[in-house]
Design a protein around this motif. Structure first.
Motif, PDB file in Angstrom:
ATOM      1  N   GLU A 178       0.600  -1.304   0.068  1.00 43.57           N
ATOM      2  CA  GLU A 178       0.341   0.388   0.115  1.00 43.57           C
ATOM      3  C   GLU A 178       0.542   1.105   0.153  1.00 43.57           C
ATOM      4  OE1 GLU A 178      -3.131   0.155   2.268  1.00 43.57           O
ATOM      5  OE2 GLU A 178      -3.382  -1.670   2.920  1.00 43.57           O
ATOM      6  N   GLN A 203      -3.027   0.453  -3.136  1.00 45.20           N
ATOM      7  CA  GLN A 203      -3.166  -0.419  -2.494  1.00 45.20           C
ATOM      8  C   GLN A 203      -2.895  -2.008  -4.055  1.00 45.20           C
ATOM      9  OE1 GLN A 203      -6.059  -3.985  -1.348  1.00 45.20           O
ATOM     10  NE2 GLN A 203      -4.844  -3.682   0.201  1.00 45.20           N
ATOM     11  N   GLU A 206      -6.110  -1.534  -6.613  1.00 47.72           N
ATOM     12  CA  GLU A 206      -7.203  -0.050  -6.538  1.00 47.72           C
ATOM     13  C   GLU A 206      -6.857   1.188  -6.507  1.00 47.72           C
ATOM     14  OE1 GLU A 206     -10.464  -1.364  -3.159  1.00 47.72           O
ATOM     15  OE2 GLU A 206      -9.001  -2.947  -3.662  1.00 47.72           O
ATOM     16  N   LEU A 254      -7.661   2.857  -2.785  1.00 51.37           N
ATOM     17  CA  LEU A 254      -8.761   2.941  -2.263  1.00 51.37           C
ATOM     18  C   LEU A 254      -9.367   4.111  -1.409  1.00 51.37           C
ATOM     19  CD1 LEU A 254      -6.415   1.142   0.390  1.00 51.37           C
ATOM     20  CD2 LEU A 254      -8.288  -0.128  -0.949  1.00 51.37           C
TER      21      LEU A 254
END
Length: 159
Positions: free
Chosen positions: A48, A77, A133, A135
């Motif tokens: 992350e 992420q 992704e 987040l």
């Protein structure tokens, strides 16, 4: 309004910038590696990152620097990370860019993305991963401090 491909949550960045940003001159505030899987459908480690991103304008201010707008904290992420190379993380981690290469045409491999945190100063990283992704995207000030919201917490705070 354009994204770069099948990245979950990419619409959050496109809503701010109108496109997927290059992350030129962005700063990596923190990185977190977790050897545990990124969920039920994932089996590998996660990485992350919290990145302070913004858009440069063509206007030059009284200080002689180009103007900036759309300051945000981008919490990314990366799942099922392999071939990680990480170097130079320090007190300032400015990027030339954050580069994504679509590897989905490799039909026999599970990795889908090659990612490069291309260093201008500080952190330089490269790896491959199965999924990317966004987040969250949180408005922030010029120095990367969250505005009217808490910056995304590390998963350490959630464990």
């Amino acid at each position: 309004m354009e994204g770069i491909g099948p990245i979950e949550g990419e619409e959050q960045l496109v809503a701010v910038f109108g496109y997927w940003p290059t992350f030129h001159d962005a700063e990596v505030l923190w990185l977190r590696l977790d050897r545990r899987s990124g969920g039920e459908a994932s089996y590998g480690p996660t990485l992350e990152a919290l990145v302070h991103a913004f858009e440069m304008t063509d206007e030059v201010g009284p200080d002689g620097y180009y103007g900036q707008r759309f300051h945000v904290l981008v919490h990314l992420q990366f799942r099922e990370v392999v071939k990680l190379r990480l170097d130079g993380f320090n007190h300032q981690n400015a990027l030339h860019g954050l580069d994504f290469t679509d590897l989905r045409d490799r039909q026999m491999e599970r990795v889908k993305w090659a990612v490069r945190f291309n260093s201008a100063f500080g952190v330089d990283a490269s790896f491959e991963c199965f999924a990317v992704e966004v987040l969250s995207v949180v408005p922030c000030g010029n120095a990367g401090e969250a505005i009217n919201a808490e910056p995304p917490a590390s998963n350490l705070d959630r464990a």
